[in-house]
Design a protein around this motif. Structure first.
Motif, PDB file in Angstrom:
ATOM      1  N   ASN A 603       0.766  -1.253   0.017  1.00  0.00           N
ATOM      2  CA  ASN A 603      -0.124  -0.101   0.012  1.00  0.00           C
ATOM      3  C   ASN A 603       0.675   1.147  -0.015  1.00  0.00           C
ATOM      4  O   ASN A 603       0.462   2.349   0.055  1.00  0.00           O
ATOM      5  CB  ASN A 603      -0.855   0.022   1.137  1.00  0.00           C
ATOM      6  CG  ASN A 603      -0.345  -0.398   2.512  1.00  0.00           C
ATOM      7  OD1 ASN A 603       1.065  -0.433   2.522  1.00  0.00           O
ATOM      8  ND2 ASN A 603      -1.015  -0.327   3.491  1.00  0.00           N
ATOM      9  N   GLY A 604       2.214   1.053  -0.210  1.00  0.00           N
ATOM     10  CA  GLY A 604       2.935   2.201  -0.230  1.00  0.00           C
ATOM     11  C   GLY A 604       3.105   3.029   1.351  1.00  0.00           C
ATOM     12  O   GLY A 604       4.041   3.907   1.243  1.00  0.00           O
ATOM     13  N   VAL A 605       2.525   2.650   2.273  1.00  0.00           N
ATOM     14  CA  VAL A 605       2.723   3.341   3.941  1.00  0.00           C
ATOM     15  C   VAL A 605       3.841   2.486   4.406  1.00  0.00           C
ATOM     16  O   VAL A 605       3.771   1.380   4.811  1.00  0.00           O
ATOM     17  CB  VAL A 605       1.430   3.181   4.455  1.00  0.00           C
ATOM     18  CG1 VAL A 605       1.815   3.763   5.900  1.00  0.00           C
ATOM     19  CG2 VAL A 605       0.284   3.928   3.688  1.00  0.00           C
ATOM     20  N   MET A 606       5.005   3.180   4.606  1.00  0.00           N
ATOM     21  CA  MET A 606       6.172   2.712   5.030  1.00  0.00           C
ATOM     22  C   MET A 606       6.108   1.996   6.402  1.00  0.00           C
ATOM     23  O   MET A 606       6.487   0.904   6.765  1.00  0.00           O
ATOM     24  CB  MET A 606       7.284   3.483   5.143  1.00  0.00           C
ATOM     25  CG  MET A 606       8.796   3.042   5.115  1.00  0.00           C
ATOM     26  SD  MET A 606       9.857   3.884   4.630  1.00  0.00           S
ATOM     27  CE  MET A 606       9.863   5.372   5.840  1.00  0.00           C
TER      28      MET A 606
END
Lengths: 627, 102
Positions: A603-606
């Protein structure tokens, strides 16, 4: 020997013509196409004549090996041509009738847009047919066998814009394929026994390898018979031939009357040793021929389409050839093939002229009165029809059919039943031929003639008409005088038929009976269709159920439709979604679903990733400690 | 001198490590996340030192020097990345740098 060296030219020239027309035919003028298409076969026919002269001066068996085809294990067929009296008769008929029909087609097909395609297929057919009869081994024979099947398919469906023609082409191809498959299995069987498919070797080894009447010889012979039955439109694979009339008329004349459909006769005659080893197979051949000639003859009486009458008559006449083969009258079968090729090609070519002249009218009951309008065609057609009906003494059909009937009675393997079938067949043949001639050419004109044939079409008719009458004199019955050219010519290749002792005395009587059968048939035809107007309608009405059955070819189409076509189409419909394929689409679906699910974790959220790492690390540590 | 019991050192290292990890998880500012990672590294280093002194071996200190070296390298790369992220996105919020989602 020197001229026979050039035997390879005979199939090569039509092949060259076909290749030229396939590659550059589109851009050629019609005149050039006609020159190449007909010219290649004319040259081939000339080569055959030269070779024939050379052969006659020193008869024998010639093997010309052109090149090694392939080597797989101990199967090493070569492109090898085998010339003996039997194949010489066949190549003569193929090239000569082929050449006449090509000349005819030059005019017949002139208005057609597929001119080059037509001649390319026709040339390819001639090449394949020549390979079939010249083949020295069964692999090459099978190549020719499939080649003629392919060309037959292409030419029946020549006018492919009409779905009906495509259907007829597929029907012919699939039904003959049933026979071809049986034949292929037969070839495997022969190969497993003899470790070779060379015809000469098999023929010389078979009597020592197999006992007389052994079941394996019977099986091999029956499998070969399966192939012959399919190609020659005999029971039970006969029902493709009437539909094959969807093709252009020259095709019907060349492929479906004169040459290809007699390939089965050739195969049995060529492999006669195998058949002689098995009395069961011989009887089967004879019975198949007898039954086929009767059912096809009766069907021919009721047909109204000019070409279908001739198609059923072809099936019936090939039935005679099978009958002859079945009683071991090898040369009689070849002789009947020889005369039949001429008169049946003639009849078909006449039919082509008539159909062209009457705006593509096929129904004989809408013709009538053509005797005055097309006098030349009438004379030619009459010559062919007389030969087909076996009018005594003057026609070729009389001599060849008489020879078959004689051997069916007097031959060692002949018997009264086969003879009776042949005799009834002769009567029926005379009847439907008389009907055909009377309805088409006599009476009042029902459709005006719009087009007269040119010389390209009338020349072959004339030549074939002369041949239909005269070729019979090549082989006259023993009790007339000594003039047995055909069987004498074939005596090196095919054994003479042994006669039951004491039957010679009946020969005159039998000939008289056969003549009577013909004359009675003609008279019945005359009585029903000419002498009493309207009688044929009454007869038709009285026998309506039988008439319907015979017109439908004894319902074989319906039977096969019920037994084979419908179950197969039903299964195809039931399996439209492809059940087996469901497993694989299922695997693909699960994989794609998993892909979507895992893609959602990207989801791209680190911080999610960090959490994932932490949870994973904890999991591994926990596992390391506690497990 | 009384030796500090080994449990104290390990518990301190554990607390430091947990602190670092939790702040990596909850912080959104990327510089704070980098500092938290450094805390976690140092917690690990502390655990090595404690273990080294327990067994009176030099290995623990050697490992700590390795960790220091690695941390220096990591910080240089990390800072370069942070500069790039700030340059591109005009923010230090990691949640904004989510353009590479599935």
């Amino acid at each position: 020997m020197s001229t026979i060296e050039y035997l390879w030219l005979v199939p090569f020239l039509p092949l060259l013509g076909a290749l030229l027309l396939i590659v550059v035919g589109r851009s050629m003028s019609k005149a050039a196409i006609a020159w190449i298409g007909a010219g290649s076969v004319v040259l081939s026919a000339l080569v055959v004549i030269v070779i024939g002269i050379g052969f006659l001066s020193s008869p024998g068996v010639y093997e010309i090996s052109v090149w090694q085809w392939f080597v797989v294990g101990n199967l090493n067929p070569s492109i090898e041509l085998h010339l003996d009296a039997l194949s010489l008769i066949f190549i003569f008929v193929i090239t000569f009738v082929g050449f006449l029909i090509h000349v005819y087609s030059v005019e017949f097909m002139r208005e057609d847009s597929g001119y080059a395609r037509f001649f390319a297929c026709l040339n390819l057919f001639v090449c394949s047919m020549l390979l079939l009869v010249l083949a020295g081994n069964l692999v090459l024979l099978y190549l020719g066998w499939e080649g003629v099947g392919l060309c037959s398919y292409l030419l029946i469906g020549f006018w492919y814009e009409d779905p009906k023609n495509g259907y007829a082409a597929r029907k012919a191809f699939i039904i003959t394929r049933v026979g071809d498959t049986a034949m292929l299995i037969g070839l495997f069987l022969l190969f497993s026994t003899f470790s070779t498919l060379d015809i000469e070797t098999i023929l010389s080894a078979a009597p020592t390898e197999w006992e007389q009447g052994s079941s394996i010889a019977t099986l091999a012979a029956l499998l070969l018979l399966g192939g012959a039955v399919g190609k020659s439109a005999q029971l039970p694979l006969q029902n493709w031939l009437p539909d094959a009339m969807a093709g252009p008329t020259p095709v019907s004349a060349l492929i479906h009357a004169a040459t290809m459909v007699t390939a089965g006769v050739y195969l049995i005659a060529r492999m006669y040793v195998v058949f002689e080893l098995s009395p069961v197979a011989m009887t089967t051949v004879g019975v198949v021929g007898a039954v086929t000639l009767l059912i096809a003859g009766f069907s021919a009486i009721t047909q109204t389409d000019l070409k279908r009458v001739l198609a059923y008559s072809t099936i019936s006449q090939i039935g005679y050839m099978f009958l002859a083969l079945g009683v071991g009258a090898w040369s009689a079968a070849i002789f009947h093939f020889f005369t039949h090729a001429f008169f049946k090609a003639l009849l078909f070519l006449c039919a082509g002229v008539i159909i062209e002249a009457l705006h593509h009218e096929h129904d004989i009951f809408r013709m009538g009165g053509l005797r005055k309008q097309l006098p030349f065609v009438f004379v030619a057609f009459f010559a062919g029809a007389a030969s087909l009906a076996a009018l005594p003494l003057v026609t070729s059909g009389f001599y060849s059919k008489d020879m078959i009937l004689w051997y069916a009675w007097a031959g060692e393997k002949g018997n009264g039943l086969l003879y009776a079938a042949g005799l009834v067949g002769a009567l029926v043949t005379a009847l439907y031929t008389a009907r055909l001639v009377i309805v088409t050419f006599f009476g009042s004109a029902r459709t005006p003639v719009s087009k007269k044939p040119g010389w390209h079409m009338t020349l072959p008719l004339g030549v074939l008409a002369v041949l239909s009458i005269t070729t019979g004199f090549l082989e006259v019955p023993h009790n007339f005088w000594h003039g047995q050219l055909i069987s004498g010519f074939l005596s090196d290749v095919l054994p003479a038929t042994t006669i039951q002792p004491g039957s010679e005395a009946y020969e005159w009587l039998l000939q008289l009976v056969a003549v009577m059968a013909t004359l009675v048939g003609v008279f019945i035809g005359y009585y029903i269709y000419m002498a009493t107007p309207g009688l044929h309608e009454i007869v038709k009405m009285k026998m309506a159920p039988l008439h319907g059955l015979m017109q439908a070819g004894w319902g074989f189409d319906a039977l096969y439709d019920l037994l084979f076509v419908r179950p197969v189409t039903w299964m195809a419909r039931a399996n439209r979604g492809d059940i087996i394929d469901g497993i694989y689409t299922g695997i693909a679906w699960v994989t794609m679903a998993a892909n979507r699910a895992f893609a959602m974790t990207q989801n791209g959220v680190m911080r999610w990733y960090v959490l994932g790492i932490v949870v994973g690390a904890l999991l591994i540590i926990t596992l390391g400690i506690f497990v | 001198m009384n030796a500090i019991p080994i449990e104290y050192g390990l518990i301190l290292a554990g607390i430091l490590f947990m602190l670092g990890m939790v702040s990596v998880l909850i912080r959104r500012n990327i510089i704070f996340m980098l500092i938290s990672v450094e805390i976690m590294l140092n917690a690990a280093g502390l655990a090595f030192i404690v273990a080294g002194s327990k067994w009176t071996q030099a290995d623990g200190q050697i490992m700590f020097i390795f960790i220091l070296t690695m941390a220096a390298a990591e910080v240089s790369v990390g800072l370069a990345l942070i500069l790039q992220i700030y340059h591109q996105l005009k923010t230090l919020d990691t949640d904004a740098a989510n353009r590479m989602r599935g």
